[in-house]
Scaffold this active site. Structure first.
Site, short mmCIF file in Angstrom:
data_model
loop_
_atom_site.label_atom_id
_atom_site.label_comp_id
_atom_site.label_asym_id
_atom_site.label_seq_id
_atom_site.Cartn_x
_atom_site.Cartn_y
_atom_site.Cartn_z
N ASP A 38 -19.82 39.14 -2.81
CA ASP A 38 -19.97 40.59 -2.98
C ASP A 38 -18.97 41.36 -2.12
OD1 ASP A 38 -21.11 42.82 -4.11
OD2 ASP A 38 -22.64 43.02 -2.55
N HIS A 55 -11.05 42.59 -6.97
CA HIS A 55 -11.42 41.37 -7.71
C HIS A 55 -10.27 40.36 -7.67
CE1 HIS A 55 -15.10 43.16 -8.87
NE2 HIS A 55 -14.58 44.07 -9.68
N LEU A 149 -16.08 17.28 -6.18
CA LEU A 149 -16.87 18.52 -6.10
C LEU A 149 -17.15 19.09 -7.50
CD1 LEU A 149 -17.98 21.04 -4.55
CD2 LEU A 149 -15.64 21.95 -4.64
C1 FPP Z 1 -18.75 41.46 -6.56
O1 FPP Z 1 -18.07 42.53 -5.97
C2 FPP Z 1 -17.86 40.68 -7.43
C3 FPP Z 1 -17.99 40.53 -8.77
C4 FPP Z 1 -19.09 41.14 -9.53
C5 FPP Z 1 -17.03 39.78 -9.56
C6 FPP Z 1 -16.54 38.50 -8.96
C7 FPP Z 1 -15.65 37.87 -9.90
C8 FPP Z 1 -14.44 37.40 -9.64
C9 FPP Z 1 -13.83 37.41 -8.28
C10 FPP Z 1 -13.65 36.91 -10.84
C11 FPP Z 1 -13.32 35.52 -11.02
C12 FPP Z 1 -14.26 34.43 -10.67
C13 FPP Z 1 -13.85 33.13 -10.60
C14 FPP Z 1 -14.86 32.08 -10.38
C15 FPP Z 1 -12.44 32.71 -10.73
P1 FPP Z 1 -18.46 44.04 -6.35
O2 FPP Z 1 -17.53 44.49 -7.40
O3 FPP Z 1 -19.91 44.10 -6.70
O4 FPP Z 1 -18.15 44.77 -5.02
P2 FPP Z 1 -18.89 46.06 -4.43
O5 FPP Z 1 -20.28 45.63 -4.06
O6 FPP Z 1 -18.07 46.40 -3.24
O7 FPP Z 1 -18.85 47.12 -5.49
#
Ligand code: FPP
Length: 266
Positions: A38, A55, A149
């Site tokens: 997160d 991201h 893994l």
């Molecule tokens: C949470 O941060 C993150 C996500 C909902 C997306 C995570 C996905 C990736 C990094 C993409 C690729 C994944 C892989 C496995 C290659 P948020 O956007 O909720 O952050 P915030 O809480 O600050 O708004």
């Protein structure tokens, strides 16, 4: 910038990590770690960048974490990449996350495969955009015989919908006389989840400072140890040092599973 100083401190960091890894390996290691990655959006906003930049940086953080998880000899790593609730985000952000996933697999698959990593997904991937679905399927297929893994990527995953799906499957087996009601126990339910055959997580890590579970692995984390980062550590900032700290913190905990620890003279 003083390069000499920079490389010295980098080398010191790497040596410290290797030292920490040796200590971790000398103790019982967790079999399964799951991570709520997160804070990508906040990481970007803090820098005046679009959320998608967060991201993108978040994907970079994944690479080191997979490598060190494999180096330690941990068998399963589950990453919460996209939840059933994440569809509520703006279309542009969803598209960016999906594109990053495709880009990541395209770029890293060969390397993951070479390192004996097996890619698996949990969640309903059938509704993902075709391009994403096909790239994910390709990764699963290519790595399916790997024995190192196992990385479980949670994609369009929700803990509640997973439980609903399991109940529906079990109920239909009962209705078709393939199962008796008395056969339903905790193990049978586990075996109807996406994670069937995978041990429950030993440790759940969440970055970004929020202390919640957000519909992640609800059935599986009954006795999982929880580790929450400082509010200042967003996922893109989550380093190998933080990860090793979380694992060694876990190794110093006493898991009682609702029982008590008996002393020698009790
Ligand atoms: C949470 O941060 C993150 C996500 C909902 C997306 C995570 C996905 C990736 C990094 C993409 C690729 C994944 C892989 C496995 C290659 P948020 O956007 O909720 O952050 P915030 O809480 O600050 O708004």
């Amino acid at each position: 910038m003083n390069f000499d100083k920079f490389f010295k401190s980098k080398r010191k960091k790497v040596n410290n990590n290797l030292y920490m890894i040796d200590i971790i390996k000398s103790k019982p290691i967790p079999k399964h770690i799951c991570i709520i990655m997160d804070g990508n959006g906040r990481w970007a906003e803090k820098r005046g960048l679009p959320r998608t930049a967060g991201h993108r940086q978040g994907v970079e953080a994944i690479k080191d974490i997979i490598k060190v998880t494999s180096d330690i000899g941990i068998k399963y790593l589950t990453l919460y990449a996209f939840s059933t609730e994440n569809w509520k985000r703006p279309k542009k952000e969803i598209e960016a996350i999906m594109n990053l996933l495709v880009e990541y697999l395209h770029r890293e698959l060969e390397n993951l495969h070479k390192n004996n990593v097996k890619i698996v997904t949990i969640g309903d991937i059938s509704v993902l955009p075709t391009k994403v679905y096909e790239e994910v399927k390709r990764a699963i297929h290519k790595t399916k015989h790997n024995t190192g893994l196992q990385v479980n990527v949670a994609l369009n995953y929700g803990g509640r919908s997973e439980i609903v799906m399991a109940i529906q499957e079990i109920a239909s087996k009962v209705a078709n006389n393939e199962l008796n009601i008395e056969d339903i126990d905790e193990e049978l339910i586990s075996n109807h989840l996406y994670t069937a055959g995978i041990p429950d997580p030993d440790l759940l890590i969440r970055t970004g400072g929020d202390w919640r579970i957000s519909n992640f692995l609800l059935y599986q984390i009954a006795y999982t140890e929880l580790w929450f980062s400082d509010a200042t550590v967003y996922w893109p900032d989550f380093s190998v040092e933080h990860y090793l700290d979380a694992i060694s913190d876990f190794q110093n905990r006493q898991r009682r599973y609702g029982g008590i620890v008996t002393r020698k003279d009790d």
